[in-house]
Write an enzyme that holds these catalytic residues in place. Structure first.
Site, PDB file in Angstrom:
ATOM      1  N   HIS A 109       0.861  -1.172   0.000  1.00  0.00           N
ATOM      2  CA  HIS A 109       0.000   0.000   0.000  1.00  0.00           C
ATOM      3  C   HIS A 109       0.908   1.236   0.000  1.00  0.00           C
ATOM      4  O   HIS A 109       1.999   1.188   0.549  1.00  0.00           O
ATOM      5  CB  HIS A 109      -0.848  -0.054   1.269  1.00  0.00           C
ATOM      6  CG  HIS A 109      -1.915   0.982   1.384  1.00  0.00           C
ATOM      7  ND1 HIS A 109      -1.654   2.258   1.822  1.00  0.00           N
ATOM      8  CD2 HIS A 109      -3.246   0.938   1.129  1.00  0.00           C
ATOM      9  CE1 HIS A 109      -2.783   2.950   1.838  1.00  0.00           C
ATOM     10  NE2 HIS A 109      -3.772   2.175   1.429  1.00  0.00           N
ATOM     11  N   ASP A 186       3.336  -4.405   8.055  1.00  0.00           N
ATOM     12  CA  ASP A 186       2.124  -3.604   7.927  1.00  0.00           C
ATOM     13  C   ASP A 186       0.933  -4.543   8.081  1.00  0.00           C
ATOM     14  O   ASP A 186       0.600  -5.291   7.169  1.00  0.00           O
ATOM     15  CB  ASP A 186       2.122  -2.927   6.548  1.00  0.00           C
ATOM     16  CG  ASP A 186       0.798  -2.234   6.245  1.00  0.00           C
ATOM     17  OD1 ASP A 186      -0.124  -2.310   7.084  1.00  0.00           O
ATOM     18  OD2 ASP A 186       0.694  -1.622   5.172  1.00  0.00           O
ATOM     19  N   GLN A 189      -4.381  -4.868   7.142  1.00  0.00           N
ATOM     20  CA  GLN A 189      -5.436  -5.762   6.670  1.00  0.00           C
ATOM     21  C   GLN A 189      -5.558  -7.028   7.507  1.00  0.00           C
ATOM     22  O   GLN A 189      -6.491  -7.806   7.312  1.00  0.00           O
ATOM     23  CB  GLN A 189      -5.181  -6.150   5.210  1.00  0.00           C
ATOM     24  CG  GLN A 189      -5.368  -5.001   4.237  1.00  0.00           C
ATOM     25  CD  GLN A 189      -6.758  -4.399   4.308  1.00  0.00           C
ATOM     26  OE1 GLN A 189      -7.717  -5.050   4.703  1.00  0.00           O
ATOM     27  NE2 GLN A 189      -6.862  -3.134   3.950  1.00  0.00           N
ATOM     28  N   LYS A 212      -9.920  -0.229  10.816  1.00  0.00           N
ATOM     29  CA  LYS A 212      -9.993  -1.473  10.042  1.00  0.00           C
ATOM     30  C   LYS A 212     -10.104  -2.683  10.967  1.00  0.00           C
ATOM     31  O   LYS A 212      -9.995  -3.825  10.527  1.00  0.00           O
ATOM     32  CB  LYS A 212      -8.735  -1.617   9.168  1.00  0.00           C
ATOM     33  CG  LYS A 212      -8.635  -0.580   8.048  1.00  0.00           C
ATOM     34  CD  LYS A 212      -7.431  -0.875   7.150  1.00  0.00           C
ATOM     35  CE  LYS A 212      -6.969   0.319   6.373  1.00  0.00           C
ATOM     36  NZ  LYS A 212      -7.770   0.664   5.198  1.00  0.00           N
ATOM     37  N   CYS A 350      -4.676   2.512  -3.686  1.00  0.00           N
ATOM     38  CA  CYS A 350      -3.393   3.018  -3.150  1.00  0.00           C
ATOM     39  C   CYS A 350      -2.285   1.999  -3.335  1.00  0.00           C
ATOM     40  O   CYS A 350      -1.424   1.850  -2.463  1.00  0.00           O
ATOM     41  CB  CYS A 350      -3.506   3.391  -1.682  1.00  0.00           C
ATOM     42  SG  CYS A 350      -4.652   4.715  -1.367  1.00  0.00           S
TER      43      CYS A 350
HETATM   44  C1  LIG Z   1      -2.135  -2.817   3.625  1.00  0.00           C
HETATM   45  C2  LIG Z   1      -2.464  -1.431   4.096  1.00  0.00           C
HETATM   46  N1  LIG Z   1      -1.506  -0.693   4.672  1.00  0.00           N
HETATM   47  C3  LIG Z   1      -1.759   0.555   5.140  1.00  0.00           C
HETATM   48  C4  LIG Z   1      -2.999   1.121   5.034  1.00  0.00           C
HETATM   49  C5  LIG Z   1      -3.215   2.515   5.540  1.00  0.00           C
HETATM   50  O1  LIG Z   1      -4.056   2.533   6.660  1.00  0.00           O
HETATM   51  P1  LIG Z   1      -4.599   3.928   7.210  1.00  0.00           P
HETATM   52  O2  LIG Z   1      -5.192   4.657   6.070  1.00  0.00           O
HETATM   53  O3  LIG Z   1      -5.614   3.546   8.237  1.00  0.00           O
HETATM   54  O4  LIG Z   1      -3.436   4.662   7.816  1.00  0.00           O
HETATM   55  C6  LIG Z   1      -4.029   0.391   4.436  1.00  0.00           C
HETATM   56  C7  LIG Z   1      -5.369   0.971   4.301  1.00  0.00           C
HETATM   57  O5  LIG Z   1      -5.987   0.967   3.294  1.00  0.00           O
HETATM   58  C8  LIG Z   1      -3.755  -0.918   3.965  1.00  0.00           C
HETATM   59  O6  LIG Z   1      -4.712  -1.642   3.393  1.00  0.00           O
END
Ligand SMILES: Cc1ncc(COP(=O)(O)O)c(C=O)c1O
Ligand SMILES: Cc1ncc(COP(=O)(O)O)c(C=O)c1O
Lengths: 394, 133, 394, 133
Positions: A109, A186, A189, A212, A350
């Protein structure tokens, strides 16, 4: 939870990878906080402040137990996954120079990609993107080859937000540690789908977002091993982090206070604590198998529809399925599904590097959570068929 | 081809009115999308790409004496549907009529629910662009 | 709002400088969001996402109007004042070098002190602390003298969180701008008490926190002039801030998106919008005079009590009064007041430099808000008298 | 001085029990604070300063043969009150008895509501420190 009618129909919410819905208990907990104990935490001697400090720290303990962190000093409240990752990218900067390399993967992401790219730009380190296979899976052998003595850090998602592919992070971390490389995972998910045990994974950092994981917006978690957090300098400065300023020199509290300058999202943390308490009380195994069943059902039903291509076919995956169609743009499908009161997401999610890898501009993404049902999937599949009938009938 | 832009818009308005739910109106746009003459591949270049949409949009305008010409395409069928309507309204129309056209098309067709806020901005952008030629 | 009994008594909440209580309407708005429109904003095509994007941007507009910003591009949602200030301190770093100086004042909160001290350490710039007079007021002449061509930025609070002293920021900014110096105003204590008009002040940056302005925790605002925001690079990287990544180079959206990487605190922003809408609808002039009256009442009543010293006697001030006592430690007084169900704060209030200036270790701080009454002040004064009787009777 | 630490604690417990509300118990601590013998100024040095409190606390321990000695002070009257109790309990007591003392003093006196979480940590720290001498 959700209680909205869209264009006259009850909504079918299949955009859980973007944000999960919040159980009523979580809302009630936050409401109770604002009604009864709302006040600034720490250093206050009055009852409310004491109460909210207690509740805030209790939430930290819930998170600690949930992730199986060794100590609550390792659990920092942030404003979300993005914030968590950026904190590490700033804190680790003094340890990175132009002789180093930082590795991410092609399935990251932007939140786990851009901060590292920017860090490399600032320090002169080399930015390396580990490739993804045609199945949308991590190319482990190649990653292994890329990890060298020059590698300052590996940043990798626990599971992909596009395909739901689960990375073999435990194996990756083992391999990285053999070469002395710290690993940031990270978990944005993952926390709502998989078991997360940071001691078992042995990861150096683990990040996730409250919104999430059935919690509120504006709150997230950064887990970091104490050895790192102790040596890191703070990256954000403000109230609540210094014990004293002596001869102009600030003396910092230890983690987590060192990294939580300013008034934190007290209600958010308490809400997240309630969400995780709720989630942790559910029978995990049956949730996992329910989600797996639904996911496989979505995949097999989609595969039956002519013109549809699934993006990625990972061996192990969580409840996320991405697809494209021969004629209809993802935007068309998602927009038309919306008019049938079905919420899915379209676009690049993203994850531009992943899209580039597959030569596509975007996908339609269906993402489930524990509260979704087979009936909802049937409704989705029928909706897609109805839309494609219109498209094919042009 | 003696109808004014406004009269043509009224025709579309009536057709959209007959469609009761948002899904049907959307589906109708998909149908309309196939009526838009395809753009030359050579014209689908960066030069004519219109920014600000999830999907690609290409727009090409021209003015010959006092007549307005347009060519347009998109890889989204929904947006092609919209572009078809714009094409029907404006293509080969007197330039004065195009540039002085004031009515809110989205409102007129009752399709504002077809487009999200951001998409609407995109469409508004296109319309402003058309008028600014 | 507050509805808690402490040790059997309804609470008298006089710790509003730490956190204000939240009107019921704000809670209801957030609740409605979580019940009905909870979903991730931007780029989603489905109804919920569209709805929450609208609500989120509406909140931005409310803030914009409230501060009288020129455009919504100038209003960035952050996690709080501390976050806002840190963002500027990071973003301005490329413009600061060892030939520069950064000025703060002796009355700054740590959140508007430590980030600048750290920036100076990183860049080699000189950290200058402008002095405060014996009355606890800014020494304007001295500040004027300190501002030179070398000054890269002046960071100053709109009003002090210890004494409530209101700084003549408009005059300060005028003077700074004559020398080409940008000014950041820390408005954490001001938005709930004073009128704030950033165009009239002509400040370059203005920061405040939601939880001190009747809003929820975890949300804050950074106002910045467009000329600055346009040239600044982002300081936090993640989802939602890039238009595309082309040949590995990210192309950023313009402000505010450029500075709001990751999922923002959507519910928090919407809550803050509701809070400000509520606040802005109240008759401002009568609130200001009510608060002024109460403040003067507190001061005059405290002055009548032998052994008590007021800390600071600013000419213009908001509803904050700090005091010490000959024998009783601030901690003693605040703790005993708590047992009478009165919430005040004791300690250094994250303003160590100010305490050092006055040679004290801390104060008892009474801070009011629009909902406090004269009866509550009488109860406070009686409580203090009762406590001092115990203390004097030792 | 024939009472054991435990017996002395019981005396305090009874006195605190008679006080019904938290305010009175707190006020009683203030009263007690004046009974603590003041510390020599020379001892109020950094060396004996105990960290972790909003107020200053100084603690000095000694052990002579098998007897435990303590001197303590604070600029907070409330904390002086607590220190007085600790002084009464432990000063000039057999060291064995002090170090083996297990009961939770805060709980025993019913004054946990007197102290906030952070303050309690401070007190617990002092107690652990005493035992660790
Ligand atoms: C794999 C992954 N990493 C990071 C993020 C970013 O999370 P946040 O927007 O809550 O900071 C997301 C959110 O879409 C994600 O799916
Ligand atoms: C003057 C001033 N600045 C900054 C802050 C920091 O605000 P926050 O903790 O909400 O980030 C405060 C809060 O106490 C304050 O009073």
């Amino acid at each position: 939870m959700l209680n909205t009618r869209v264009y006259g129909s009850p909504i079918v919410y299949l955009d859980n990878a973007a944000t999960t819905q919040m159980p009523y208990a979580v809302l009630k907990t936050m409401e109770h906080y604002y009604h009864h104990t709302h006040s600034n935490i720490h250093r206050g001697v009055h009852y409310l402040s004491e109460q909210s400090t207690c509740d805030y720290e209790k939430a930290r303990n819930i998170v600690k137990d949930f992730m199986n962190a060794e100590s609550e000093h390792e659990v920092i409240f942030t404003s979300g996954t993005t914030d968590s990752i950026n904190i590490v990218a700033l804190a680790i900067e003094p340890y990175v120079n132009e002789k180093h390399e930082i590795i991410v993967t092609e399935m990251e992401h932007h939140s786990n990609y851009l901060p590292w790219q920017a860090l490399c730009k600032r320090t002169g380190a080399k930015f390396i993107v580990a490739p993804v296979s045609v199945r949308g899976e991590l190319d482990f052998e190649e990653l292994e080859r890329l990890m060298t003595q020059r590698t300052a850090l590996l940043a990798i998602c626990h599971s992909s937000n596009v395909t739901g592919a689960v990375n073999p992070v435990k194996k990756v971390i083992e391999c990285a540690h053999q070469k002395g490389i710290p690993v940031l995972v990270d978990g944005a998910q993952s926390v709502s789908h998989q078991r997360v045990d940071v001691q078992n994974l042995d990861c150096d950092f683990y990040c996730f977002s409250g919104h999430k994981a059935f919690g509120p917006t504006g709150i997230g978690v950064l887990y970091g091993k104490q050895q790192w957090l102790n040596q890191f300098m703070p990256v954000k400065y403000g109230g609540g982090m210094v014990r004293q300023i002596k001869n102009g020199e600030p003396a910092y509290w230890e983690s987590p206070a060192k990294f939580e300058a300013g008034t934190p999202n007290i209600a958010g943390a308490i809400g997240l604590g309630a969400a995780i308490e709720w989630f942790a009380s559910l029978p995990r195994e049956s949730i996992i198998s329910h989600e797996l069943e639904l996911t496989q059902y979505i995949r097999s039903e989609l595969l039956k529809i002519p013109g549809i291509t699934l993006v990625g076919s990972p061996e192990e995956q969580i409840g996320i399925v991405s697809f494209t169609h021969r004629y209809a743009h993802p935007f068309d499908i998602a927009s038309l599904l919306d008019k049938l009161a079905i919420a899915v997401r379209s676009g690049a999610h993203c994850a531009q590097p992943f899209m580039d890898r597959f030569g596509i501009s975007g996908t339609v993404r269906v993402s489930i959570s524990l509260y979704n049902t087979k009936e909802e999937i049937d409704y989705l599949i029928n909706g897609i068929k109805r839309i494609l009938k219109v498209v094919d009938g042009r | 081809m003696t109808l004014t832009v406004k009269e043509k818009l009224d025709c579309f308005r009536q057709e959209f009115c007959l469609l009761e739910d948002p899904f049907s109106r959307h589906a109708y746009l998909i149908e309309l999308s196939s009526l838009l003459p395809p753009m030359k591949d050579a014209h689908k270049s960066k030069e004519y790409r219109f920014k600000g949409c999830q999907a690609n949009v290409w727009l090409l305008f021209d003015k010959d004496e006092s007549v307005f010409y347009m060519e347009a395409d998109s890889d989204s069928l929904l947006i092609r549907g919209i572009l078809y309507i714009l094409h029907e309204l404006f293509h080969e129309q007197p330039f004065d009529e195009v540039s002085s056209f004031e009515e809110d098309i989205v409102d007129a067709l009752g399709i504002s629910d077809l487009f999200t806020r951001e998409r609407l901005l995109g469409l508004t952008g296109i319309l402003q662009f058309i008028k600014s030629v």
